[in-house]
Design an enzyme around this catalytic site. Structure first.
Site, PDB file in Angstrom:
ATOM      1  N   SER A  33       0.833  -1.200   0.000  1.00 36.50           N
ATOM      2  CA  SER A  33       0.000   0.000   0.000  1.00 36.50           C
ATOM      3  C   SER A  33       0.868   1.250   0.000  1.00 36.50           C
ATOM      4  O   SER A  33       2.052   1.181  -0.355  1.00 36.50           O
ATOM      5  CB  SER A  33      -0.941  -0.043   1.212  1.00 36.50           C
ATOM      6  OG  SER A  33      -1.932   0.962   1.104  1.00 36.50           O
ATOM      7  N   ASN A  34       0.317   2.390   0.353  1.00 33.11           N
ATOM      8  CA  ASN A  34       1.066   3.649   0.401  1.00 33.11           C
ATOM      9  C   ASN A  34       0.507   4.530   1.515  1.00 33.11           C
ATOM     10  O   ASN A  34      -0.448   4.160   2.183  1.00 33.11           O
ATOM     11  CB  ASN A  34       1.010   4.352  -0.966  1.00 33.11           C
ATOM     12  CG  ASN A  34      -0.413   4.689  -1.368  1.00 33.11           C
ATOM     13  OD1 ASN A  34      -1.056   5.530  -0.749  1.00 33.11           O
ATOM     14  ND2 ASN A  34      -0.919   4.016  -2.392  1.00 33.11           N
TER      15      ASN A  34
END
Ligand code: CTP
Ligand code: CA
Length: 228
Positions: A33-34
Site C-alpha cells: 500500500s502507500n
C-alpha cells in the site's frame, strides 16, 4: 464556512470521488500500500456536498470519517475500486480520482500465510500492473466530466499536462509530493489545476491552504468548467 456563491453550484448533479490508498494482498495477512491519508478526497467530498451535489465516495482504507450525507463505499484493492466506480458511472456527472491507487499488485495471492524459508536471504515478489481507474472512466461510453490528480516529485506541471492528455481527462490537479511539509499525509496542500481550452493549456494555482478550503476552491473551478 460555505461561501454564499457556492450553495447550489452542483444542485441535482452527482459527483463520484475515489480517495485514499488501495491495499493489494500478498497473502492473507500482508499487503502492499502507500501513505495516502484520504484527506484531500474526503475534503472534496465535503465541498461537493456543500455545493449541493449527491456524492458517491469510493474509499480505500483510511482513518478519516466520511462526511455526513455521502454515499460511502469502502474498498480494499484497485480492482474493487474500479468495479465500484463503474457501478455508478451511469449516474455520475463529475468523476474525481483523488485515490492513490497502487500501480501494481502481486500477480499471485498466496492462500496461506507465506513462511520464511531457512537460508533464503532474498525474496522476489512478482507484480502485475493494476487497471487505470480514471483512464477507464474517461474512455467509457458513459464518460462523465473527469478530473484526475497527478502526484509528482519533479517537473510537476509537465508530467501533469502529459497525464491530462494521455488519460483523456477534462482537468488535472497537480500535486508536488516531494514536499514533506504539505501534500500526501498533511492537513495542508498546494496544487495547480490544469485544463485545455481551445487547445491551449490553462492553469490555476490557489494559495497553499488547509485541504478543506482548497477543496472548496477546486470544486468552484471544476463546477465552472463543467457548466461551460
Ligand atoms: N489512477 C487511477 N488508477 C490507477 C493509477 C492512477 O485511477 N491504477 C489515477 C489517480 O487516482 C490519479 C491519476 O490517476 O487521479 C494519476 O495518478 P498518478 O499515480 O499520479 O499517475 P500514474 O498514471 O499512476 O503514473 P505514475 O505513478 O507512473 O506517475
Ligand atoms: Ca501511480
Amino acid at each position: 464556512t460555505v461561501r454564499h456563491d457556492f450553495r447550489g453550484l452542483l444542485a441535482g448533479k452527482t459527483v463520484t470521488i475515489t480517495a485514499g490508498p488501495t491495499r493489494e494482498a500478498v497473502d492473507p495477512v500482508r499487503y502492499i500500500s502507500n501513505h495516502s491519508s484520504g484527506k484531500m478526497g474526503f475534503a472534496l467530498a465535503q465541498a461537493s456536498l456543500n455545493a449541493g451535489a449527491k456524492v458517491n465516495l469510493i474509499a480505500g482504507p483510511v482513518q478519516v470519517m466520511a462526511p455526513e450525507g455521502v454515499n460511502l463505499t469502502s474498498v480494499q484493492s484497485a480492482q474493487q475500486m474500479l468495479d465500484a466506480s463503474l457501478s455508478v458511472i451511469g449516474e455520475t456527472d463529475i468523476f474525481i480520482a483523488a485515490a492513490a491507487v497502487a500501480d501494481y499488485r502481486p500477480s499471485d495471492v498466496a492462500d496461506q500465510k507465506m513462511k520464511k524459508q531457512p537460508g533464503q536471504d532474498n525474496l522476489v515478489l512478482h507484480l502485475v500492473q493494476n487497471p487505470d481507474i480514471v483512464a477507464t472512466v474517461a474512455r467509457h461510453v458513459q464518460r462523465p466530466f473527469t478530473v484526475g490528480f497527478a502526484a509528482e516529485t519533479q517537473d510537476v506541471e509537465a508530467y501533469a499536462a502529459d497525464k491530462l492528455v494521455r488519460k483523456n481527462l477534462d482537468m488535472i490537479i497537480a500535486n508536488d509530493v516531494s514536499r514533506t511539509d504539505i501534500g500526501f499525509n498533511s492537513d495542508q496542500n498546494a496544487v495547480t489545476l490544469l485544463w485545455q481550452e481551445k487547445s491551449t493549456l490553462q492553469s490555476h494555482s490557489p494559495e497553499q491552504a488547509a485541504k478543506q478550503d482548497l477543496a472548496q476552491d477546486l470544486i468552484l473551478c471544476i463546477a465552472h468548467r463543467f457548466h461551460q
